[in-house]
Design a protein around this motif. Structure first.
Motif, PDB file in Angstrom:
ATOM      1  N   VAL A   1      37.019  40.123  49.848  1.00 37.35           N
ATOM      2  CA  VAL A   1      38.326  39.749  49.282  1.00 37.35           C
ATOM      3  C   VAL A   1      38.256  39.363  47.810  1.00 37.35           C
ATOM      4  CG1 VAL A   1      39.143  38.983  51.537  1.00 37.35           C
ATOM      5  CG2 VAL A   1      38.090  37.330  49.991  1.00 37.35           C
ATOM      6  N   ALA A   2      37.053  39.334  47.224  1.00 37.76           N
ATOM      7  CA  ALA A   2      36.936  38.894  45.824  1.00 37.76           C
ATOM      8  C   ALA A   2      37.797  39.739  44.892  1.00 37.76           C
ATOM      9  CB  ALA A   2      35.473  38.928  45.395  1.00 37.76           C
ATOM     10  N   TRP A   3      37.849  41.061  45.136  1.00 41.15           N
ATOM     11  CA  TRP A   3      38.615  41.938  44.256  1.00 41.15           C
ATOM     12  C   TRP A   3      40.095  41.566  44.228  1.00 41.15           C
ATOM     13  CZ3 TRP A   3      42.746  44.813  45.936  1.00 41.15           C
ATOM     14  CH2 TRP A   3      42.875  44.981  47.332  1.00 41.15           C
ATOM     15  N   TRP A   4      40.579  41.004  45.325  1.00 43.52           N
ATOM     16  CA  TRP A   4      41.997  40.665  45.443  1.00 43.52           C
ATOM     17  C   TRP A   4      42.379  39.583  44.448  1.00 43.52           C
ATOM     18  CZ3 TRP A   4      45.607  37.074  47.766  1.00 43.52           C
ATOM     19  CH2 TRP A   4      46.801  37.654  48.177  1.00 43.52           C
ATOM     20  N   PHE A   5      41.423  38.709  44.108  1.00 46.67           N
ATOM     21  CA  PHE A   5      41.659  37.673  43.110  1.00 46.67           C
ATOM     22  C   PHE A   5      41.323  38.159  41.702  1.00 46.67           C
ATOM     23  CE2 PHE A   5      40.771  35.521  47.114  1.00 46.67           C
ATOM     24  CZ  PHE A   5      41.828  34.625  47.196  1.00 46.67           C
ATOM     25  N   VAL A   6      40.335  39.043  41.599  1.00 46.27           N
ATOM     26  CA  VAL A   6      39.908  39.519  40.287  1.00 46.27           C
ATOM     27  C   VAL A   6      40.963  40.410  39.647  1.00 46.27           C
ATOM     28  CG1 VAL A   6      38.207  40.952  39.086  1.00 46.27           C
ATOM     29  CG2 VAL A   6      37.454  39.306  40.820  1.00 46.27           C
ATOM     30  N   LEU A   7      41.621  41.258  40.438  1.00 45.74           N
ATOM     31  CA  LEU A   7      42.599  42.197  39.876  1.00 45.74           C
ATOM     32  C   LEU A   7      43.735  41.491  39.137  1.00 45.74           C
ATOM     33  CD1 LEU A   7      43.421  45.169  39.590  1.00 45.74           C
ATOM     34  CD2 LEU A   7      44.626  44.983  41.770  1.00 45.74           C
ATOM     35  N   PRO A   8      44.394  40.464  39.714  1.00 45.17           N
ATOM     36  CA  PRO A   8      45.435  39.767  38.944  1.00 45.17           C
ATOM     37  C   PRO A   8      44.882  39.043  37.719  1.00 45.17           C
ATOM     38  CG  PRO A   8      45.671  39.317  41.292  1.00 45.17           C
ATOM     39  CD  PRO A   8      44.356  39.999  41.120  1.00 45.17           C
ATOM     40  N   LEU A   9      43.666  38.515  37.809  1.00 40.58           N
ATOM     41  CA  LEU A   9      43.067  37.838  36.649  1.00 40.58           C
ATOM     42  C   LEU A   9      42.818  38.829  35.518  1.00 40.58           C
ATOM     43  CD1 LEU A   9      40.534  35.397  38.369  1.00 40.58           C
ATOM     44  CD2 LEU A   9      42.711  34.829  37.278  1.00 40.58           C
ATOM     45  N   LEU A  10      42.329  40.011  35.857  1.00 47.34           N
ATOM     46  CA  LEU A  10      42.139  41.042  34.844  1.00 47.34           C
ATOM     47  C   LEU A  10      43.482  41.453  34.226  1.00 47.34           C
ATOM     48  CD1 LEU A  10      39.468  43.418  36.440  1.00 47.34           C
ATOM     49  CD2 LEU A  10      39.207  42.011  34.390  1.00 47.34           C
ATOM     50  N   ALA A  11      44.517  41.552  35.060  1.00 45.88           N
ATOM     51  CA  ALA A  11      45.838  41.917  34.538  1.00 45.88           C
ATOM     52  C   ALA A  11      46.349  40.846  33.575  1.00 45.88           C
ATOM     53  CB  ALA A  11      46.812  42.109  35.692  1.00 45.88           C
ATOM     54  N   ALA A  12      46.124  39.576  33.908  1.00 45.74           N
ATOM     55  CA  ALA A  12      46.531  38.494  32.998  1.00 45.74           C
ATOM     56  C   ALA A  12      45.745  38.552  31.696  1.00 45.74           C
ATOM     57  CB  ALA A  12      46.326  37.141  33.685  1.00 45.74           C
ATOM     58  N   ALA A  13      44.449  38.871  31.795  1.00 45.62           N
ATOM     59  CA  ALA A  13      43.639  39.023  30.587  1.00 45.62           C
ATOM     60  C   ALA A  13      44.149  40.189  29.745  1.00 45.62           C
ATOM     61  CB  ALA A  13      42.172  39.239  30.960  1.00 45.62           C
ATOM     62  N   GLY A  14      44.562  41.268  30.411  1.00 43.36           N
ATOM     63  CA  GLY A  14      45.132  42.400  29.690  1.00 43.36           C
ATOM     64  C   GLY A  14      46.391  42.013  28.935  1.00 43.36           C
ATOM     65  N   LEU A  15      47.212  41.136  29.531  1.00 48.71           N
ATOM     66  CA  LEU A  15      48.411  40.672  28.846  1.00 48.71           C
ATOM     67  C   LEU A  15      48.049  39.868  27.607  1.00 48.71           C
ATOM     68  CD1 LEU A  15      51.457  40.269  28.668  1.00 48.71           C
ATOM     69  CD2 LEU A  15      51.219  38.315  30.224  1.00 48.71           C
ATOM     70  N   ALA A  16      47.031  39.020  27.712  1.00 48.62           N
ATOM     71  CA  ALA A  16      46.605  38.222  26.562  1.00 48.62           C
ATOM     72  C   ALA A  16      46.136  39.125  25.418  1.00 48.62           C
ATOM     73  CB  ALA A  16      45.490  37.266  26.978  1.00 48.62           C
ATOM     74  N   VAL A  17      45.392  40.174  25.765  1.00 46.91           N
ATOM     75  CA  VAL A  17      44.939  41.124  24.747  1.00 46.91           C
ATOM     76  C   VAL A  17      46.142  41.854  24.141  1.00 46.91           C
ATOM     77  CG1 VAL A  17      43.609  43.230  24.357  1.00 46.91           C
ATOM     78  CG2 VAL A  17      42.675  41.411  25.801  1.00 46.91           C
ATOM     79  N   ALA A  18      47.096  42.220  24.988  1.00 45.64           N
ATOM     80  CA  ALA A  18      48.255  42.981  24.525  1.00 45.64           C
ATOM     81  C   ALA A  18      49.113  42.177  23.564  1.00 45.64           C
ATOM     82  CB  ALA A  18      49.088  43.419  25.728  1.00 45.64           C
ATOM     83  N   VAL A  19      49.231  40.874  23.788  1.00 41.36           N
ATOM     84  CA  VAL A  19      50.028  40.037  22.889  1.00 41.36           C
ATOM     85  C   VAL A  19      49.457  40.091  21.477  1.00 41.36           C
ATOM     86  CG1 VAL A  19      50.700  37.664  22.373  1.00 41.36           C
ATOM     87  CG2 VAL A  19      50.863  38.519  24.712  1.00 41.36           C
ATOM     88  N   ARG A  20      48.139  40.044  21.382  1.00 38.42           N
ATOM     89  CA  ARG A  20      47.502  40.097  20.068  1.00 38.42           C
ATOM     90  C   ARG A  20      47.603  41.493  19.442  1.00 38.42           C
ATOM     91  NH1 ARG A  20      43.530  37.075  22.828  1.00 38.42           N
ATOM     92  NH2 ARG A  20      42.169  38.914  22.945  1.00 38.42           N
ATOM     93  N   ALA A  21      47.666  42.517  20.287  1.00 39.20           N
ATOM     94  CA  ALA A  21      47.692  43.893  19.775  1.00 39.20           C
ATOM     95  C   ALA A  21      49.100  44.420  19.565  1.00 39.20           C
ATOM     96  CB  ALA A  21      46.945  44.809  20.752  1.00 39.20           C
ATOM     97  N   GLY A  22      50.125  43.629  19.863  1.00 32.77           N
ATOM     98  CA  GLY A  22      51.491  44.096  19.676  1.00 32.77           C
ATOM     99  C   GLY A  22      51.977  45.007  20.783  1.00 32.77           C
ATOM    100  N   ARG A  23      51.403  44.887  21.968  1.00 30.73           N
ATOM    101  CA  ARG A  23      51.828  45.719  23.100  1.00 30.73           C
ATOM    102  C   ARG A  23      52.326  44.828  24.241  1.00 30.73           C
ATOM    103  NH1 ARG A  23      46.630  49.695  22.593  1.00 30.73           N
ATOM    104  NH2 ARG A  23      47.621  51.332  21.356  1.00 30.73           N
ATOM    105  N   THR A  24      53.051  43.792  23.884  1.00 29.18           N
ATOM    106  CA  THR A  24      53.434  42.791  24.882  1.00 29.18           C
ATOM    107  C   THR A  24      54.320  43.361  25.972  1.00 29.18           C
ATOM    108  OG1 THR A  24      53.309  41.083  23.180  1.00 29.18           O
ATOM    109  CG2 THR A  24      54.467  40.523  25.215  1.00 29.18           C
ATOM    110  N   THR A  25      55.422  44.009  25.581  1.00 29.92           N
ATOM    111  CA  THR A  25      56.387  44.472  26.579  1.00 29.92           C
ATOM    112  C   THR A  25      55.786  45.506  27.506  1.00 29.92           C
ATOM    113  OG1 THR A  25      58.229  44.026  25.094  1.00 29.92           O
ATOM    114  CG2 THR A  25      58.640  45.532  26.908  1.00 29.92           C
ATOM    115  N   ARG A  26      55.043  46.440  26.936  1.00 30.37           N
ATOM    116  CA  ARG A  26      54.494  47.504  27.768  1.00 30.37           C
ATOM    117  C   ARG A  26      53.414  47.001  28.713  1.00 30.37           C
ATOM    118  NH1 ARG A  26      52.168  51.112  22.885  1.00 30.37           N
ATOM    119  NH2 ARG A  26      54.104  50.332  21.985  1.00 30.37           N
ATOM    120  N   THR A  27      52.932  45.775  28.521  1.00 29.76           N
ATOM    121  CA  THR A  27      51.970  45.173  29.439  1.00 29.76           C
ATOM    122  C   THR A  27      52.635  44.131  30.332  1.00 29.76           C
ATOM    123  OG1 THR A  27      50.307  45.453  27.716  1.00 29.76           O
ATOM    124  CG2 THR A  27      49.703  44.092  29.582  1.00 29.76           C
ATOM    125  N   LEU A  28      53.589  43.415  29.775  1.00 30.32           N
ATOM    126  CA  LEU A  28      54.279  42.382  30.550  1.00 30.32           C
ATOM    127  C   LEU A  28      55.184  42.986  31.617  1.00 30.32           C
ATOM    128  CD1 LEU A  28      54.973  39.410  30.996  1.00 30.32           C
ATOM    129  CD2 LEU A  28      56.706  39.604  29.191  1.00 30.32           C
TER     130      LEU A  28
END
Length: 501
Positions: free
Chosen positions: A289-316
């Motif tokens: 079940v570890a992947w079930w928790f890792v996937l949302p955490l990775l998605a949240a990390a992707g949002l943090a990266v997107a905010v800095r890169a100017g891709r907020t909406t397309r990630t949010l």
């Protein structure tokens, strides 16, 4: 001619310049999604076995258009999308292997088109990684070649959000508008209520950003939902007493929708159980079940990266749609099935893949080999876990379907042949295997009475099925008893025999 996508989107993206993303005949834009789609198709054919018989729900959907068996009772929550999807094959062939192969091919094509809907929004490597993350989940591989609606809702959701973002950024992109409408229709065609939940953030974005001033976008989404759900709504008025009555019936069959935290139920189902109802027992081992928790955490990390890169909406936006897709199955239902969250996983895969690719490509040159090694090891572990669970799920399912087939064969040997009727425990799938009509006198699939079954037995072969611990229904207590697999079979006297006796 190639064109550029450089219109501002929303929020943080308005306050900083967007990188120009080229949309044109770049071969790499097609190559990565194509490679992932082909690998996904081949993996289904090798790992899920086309010879795996049809499951309970599959037999209901396929029977609606099959020439092999009468249509099974179609309950309130179901929609006709899957039946129409399989009709070109099931209407003339009873071969489960042929049906599975065609569905595997279609699911691969669907994944490719859904990933292509995101072209220009993220680099091709991100889209390839997103497709790989989603398509290597055991639940995706398991349900890709099955006649079930959830995978197709996920594909519609993934494609729809991508088309929405493209159409919103470039009002001249007519292909994106048509893609949005088609994706919304696909979702509603398969599961209307899921389509509404997933679409809520899209309408919220339009409302908050004055998107209604450009009516083409909301109209495309609304028209797609309406066209996909039209048949379901019409059927509600013709056969269920109205839309409200059908929704109430659907809620009752699902145990009554309301506040109910089902997170643990979903965790318990991750061991490869196709349905967890009632969902008891312990949570599977951490490695499952570890992947079930890792996937949302990775998605949240992707949002943090997107905010800095100017891709907020397309990630949010995919994160928001994933959230609304998961709400009814994580917090409003009293049981679980892994397939319910397929749209959730598909939408999370894009920001999660963005985080992974950023980790590798944005690292300092000296650290890139270390980052790449860590990501590779993590993905290798991910594949190993998914394969282990998939293998167990397939073995368990094949064994259960073979038991149904043996029971159906025994019934045919006992003279229960079409036209015939089967009632009782597991009657729906076993009747389909035997080519008979199924009927129930109680429960969610109740569609007849004991008196009707007794009268039917005077005209055609009828059998009642029970577990070894159950008593036969009153009308079958004098019928001849036999064993069929793990069940007891009560076979009515041949039509006319009782009268002669």
């Amino acid at each position: 001619m190639a064109r550029t996508l450089n219109a501002p989107l929303a929020g943080a993206e308005r306050s900083r310049a967007l990188p120009t993303v080229r949309i044109g005949p770049d071969a790499t834009d097609r190559r990565w999604p194509a490679v992932v789609a082909v690998a996904f198709t081949l993996a289904q054919l090798v790992l899920v076995r086309p010879t795996m018989g049809l499951g309970w729900d599959e037999s209901v959907y396929v029977s609606q258009v099959s020439g092999h068996a009468p249509a099974a009772f179609f309950s309130a929550p179901r929609a006709r999308g899957v039946s129409l999807l399989v009709a070109p094959i099931a209407s003339w062939s009873s071969s489960t292997s042929l049906l599975r192969i065609c569905l595997a091919l279609l699911s691969g094509l669907g994944l490719y088109l859904a990933l292509r809907a995101w072209r220009g929004l993220f680099p091709a490597r991100v889209l390839g990684a997103a497709g790989a993350l989603f398509s290597t989940l055991w639940v995706t591989l398991f349900y890709g070649p099955q006649a079930m609606p959830n995978y197709w809702v996920a594909i519609g959701a993934l494609a729809g959000v991508g088309c929405f973002l493209r159409a919103r950024a470039d009002h001249r992109d007519r292909a994106a508008l048509w893609g949005l409408g088609a994706s919304a229709a696909l979702m509603a065609w398969m599961r209307p209520t899921d389509a509404v939940w997933i679409s809520l953030p899209l309408f919220a974005v339009l409302a908050c950003s004055r998107g209604w001033r450009r009516p083409a976008l909301p109209l495309a989404c609304a028209a797609g939902l309406a066209s996909g759900a039209a048949e379901w709504i019409v059927e509600a008025h013709l056969g269920f007493g109205g839309l409200g009555a059908r929704l109430a019936d659907a809620s009752g069959i699902q145990g009554g929708l309301g506040w109910n935290i089902a997170v643990l139920d979903q965790l318990r189902s991750l061991s490869g159980r196709s349905l967890c109802r009632p969902c008891t027992g312990s949570v599977p081992a951490a490695w499952m079940v570890a992947w079930w928790f890792v996937l949302p955490l990775l998605a949240a990390a992707g949002l943090a990266v997107a905010v800095r890169a100017g891709r907020t909406t397309r990630t949010l936006l995919p994160l928001a749609c994933a959230t609304t897709a998961g709400i009814p199955y994580l917090f409003m239902i009293g049981y679980a099935a892994p397939r319910f969250l397929l749209p959730f996983y598909a939408l999370l895969a894009v920001p999660a893949a963005y985080a992974l690719t950023h980790l590798v490509t944005a690292s300092v040159r000296k650290r890139r080999p270390v980052a790449a090694t860590l990501v590779t090891l993590g993905l290798a572990g991910h594949l190993a876990v998914q394969y282990a669970v998939l293998d167990q799920a397939v073995d368990r399912t094949v064994a259960g379907h073979r038991d149904w087939a043996r029971t159906a064969a025994e019934l045919r040997r006992l003279g229960v042949r079409p036209p015939c009727l089967i009632t009782g425990h597991r009657a729906t799938p076993i009747a389909f295997y035997a080519g008979c009509r199924s009927a129930q006198t109680h429960g969610h699939n109740a569609n007849t009475t004991a008196e009707d079954i007794a009268r039917t037995a005077e005209r055609q072969p009828v059998a009642a099925l029970t577990t070894p611990k159950e008593q036969p229904p009153r009308f079958a207590r004098d019928w001849e008893q036999h064993r069929g697999g793990r069940l007891r079979l009560y076979v009515a006297p041949a039509p006319g025999e009782a009268a002669r006796n």
